[in-house]
Scaffold this motif. Sequence first.
Motif, PDB file in Angstrom:
ATOM      1  N   GLU A 154       0.876  -1.334   0.182  1.00 43.66           N
ATOM      2  CA  GLU A 154       0.131   0.142  -0.057  1.00 43.66           C
ATOM      3  C   GLU A 154       0.964   1.294  -0.195  1.00 43.66           C
ATOM      4  O   GLU A 154       1.976   1.227   0.732  1.00 43.66           O
ATOM      5  N   ASN A 183       1.928  -2.773 -11.344  1.00 42.84           N
ATOM      6  CA  ASN A 183       0.392  -2.984 -11.612  1.00 42.84           C
ATOM      7  C   ASN A 183      -0.621  -2.533 -10.417  1.00 42.84           C
ATOM      8  O   ASN A 183      -1.732  -3.459 -10.250  1.00 42.84           O
ATOM      9  N   ALA A 184      -0.352  -1.693  -9.717  1.00 41.22           N
ATOM     10  CA  ALA A 184      -1.210  -1.152  -8.640  1.00 41.22           C
ATOM     11  C   ALA A 184      -2.652  -0.729  -9.036  1.00 41.22           C
ATOM     12  O   ALA A 184      -2.680  -0.208 -10.098  1.00 41.22           O
ATOM     13  N   GLU A 185      -3.444  -0.838  -8.465  1.00 41.98           N
ATOM     14  CA  GLU A 185      -4.730  -0.188  -8.272  1.00 41.98           C
ATOM     15  C   GLU A 185      -4.488   1.021  -7.602  1.00 41.98           C
ATOM     16  O   GLU A 185      -3.912   1.282  -6.540  1.00 41.98           O
ATOM     17  N   GLU A 186      -5.243   2.360  -8.216  1.00 42.03           N
ATOM     18  CA  GLU A 186      -4.801   3.557  -7.637  1.00 42.03           C
ATOM     19  C   GLU A 186      -6.022   4.414  -7.693  1.00 42.03           C
ATOM     20  O   GLU A 186      -6.946   4.615  -8.642  1.00 42.03           O
ATOM     21  N   VAL A 187      -6.152   5.288  -6.320  1.00 45.84           N
ATOM     22  CA  VAL A 187      -7.416   5.724  -6.277  1.00 45.84           C
ATOM     23  C   VAL A 187      -7.172   7.238  -5.980  1.00 45.84           C
ATOM     24  O   VAL A 187      -6.348   7.462  -4.747  1.00 45.84           O
ATOM     25  N   ALA A 191      -2.398   3.960  -3.623  1.00 46.30           N
ATOM     26  CA  ALA A 191      -2.124   2.794  -4.588  1.00 46.30           C
ATOM     27  C   ALA A 191      -1.992   1.769  -3.769  1.00 46.30           C
ATOM     28  O   ALA A 191      -1.549   1.712  -2.602  1.00 46.30           O
ATOM     29  N   TYR A 192      -2.667   0.373  -4.235  1.00 49.11           N
ATOM     30  CA  TYR A 192      -2.586  -0.929  -3.532  1.00 49.11           C
ATOM     31  C   TYR A 192      -2.420  -1.949  -4.344  1.00 49.11           C
ATOM     32  O   TYR A 192      -2.839  -1.980  -5.438  1.00 49.11           O
ATOM     33  N   LYS A 193      -1.939  -3.017  -3.743  1.00 52.56           N
ATOM     34  CA  LYS A 193      -1.513  -4.272  -4.321  1.00 52.56           C
ATOM     35  C   LYS A 193      -2.794  -5.120  -4.487  1.00 52.56           C
ATOM     36  O   LYS A 193      -3.560  -5.090  -3.394  1.00 52.56           O
ATOM     37  N   GLN A 194      -3.140  -5.676  -5.637  1.00 51.04           N
ATOM     38  CA  GLN A 194      -4.546  -6.304  -5.707  1.00 51.04           C
ATOM     39  C   GLN A 194      -4.332  -7.959  -4.901  1.00 51.04           C
ATOM     40  O   GLN A 194      -3.102  -8.140  -5.312  1.00 51.04           O
TER      41      GLN A 194
END
Length: 203
Positions: free
Chosen positions: A97, A176-180, A197-200
Amino acid sequence: MSSVGVCNSINLKGSVSIIKEFFNYCINNILFQRSIYPPDSFTAVQHYGLTIFMSTDERLKKYLQTIFDQMQVFLAQRKLHRVVMALIRIDTKETIERWEFKIDCDNSVSEDKQIKVDLKAIQTQIRDLIRQITASVTFLPLIDDRVSFDILFFTDKDTQLPSADWYDSTSYIIPNAEEVQLRSFNTKIHNIKASVAYKQNGL
């Protein structure tokens, strides 16, 4: 009916104080919400019209105080451009994260110039951002592993480090992080934009 705000004046030092205070409450709140430390090592306080959990662990409080004091120096020097808080799995050293706060400073404002602001409006922006950070637990993956954290300052290359305890570090980028993108707040001298950003899970 029209709403009326209360105008106050702040200078660079006042803006720096607002940002330092924000990070103190924000980082403590993340540590609590993400269960990095036991919940019974936090105490509830009221600030920004919110209930925020602050650490009572003396070692952690001393560490964070050192961080925030140096942050204040870098901000006053206009050399701090990003603050990153990374959560790292202890066993694999993997970043899971990454909270990022971009700091834009209006360098055209002289050190002692007073800028008219609505302090209540700034506090509302900060409250909304912290409330959003608290609500992020609804979409962030559950943390099952033992996790540590690190706080990074991204500064000008010519920035003088205060001591040997400070050193160049990895950026803790998550592939390949998800980012909000989260909310922002603006003191009219500094503009803070937040994201996480966080690891799925499973990737």
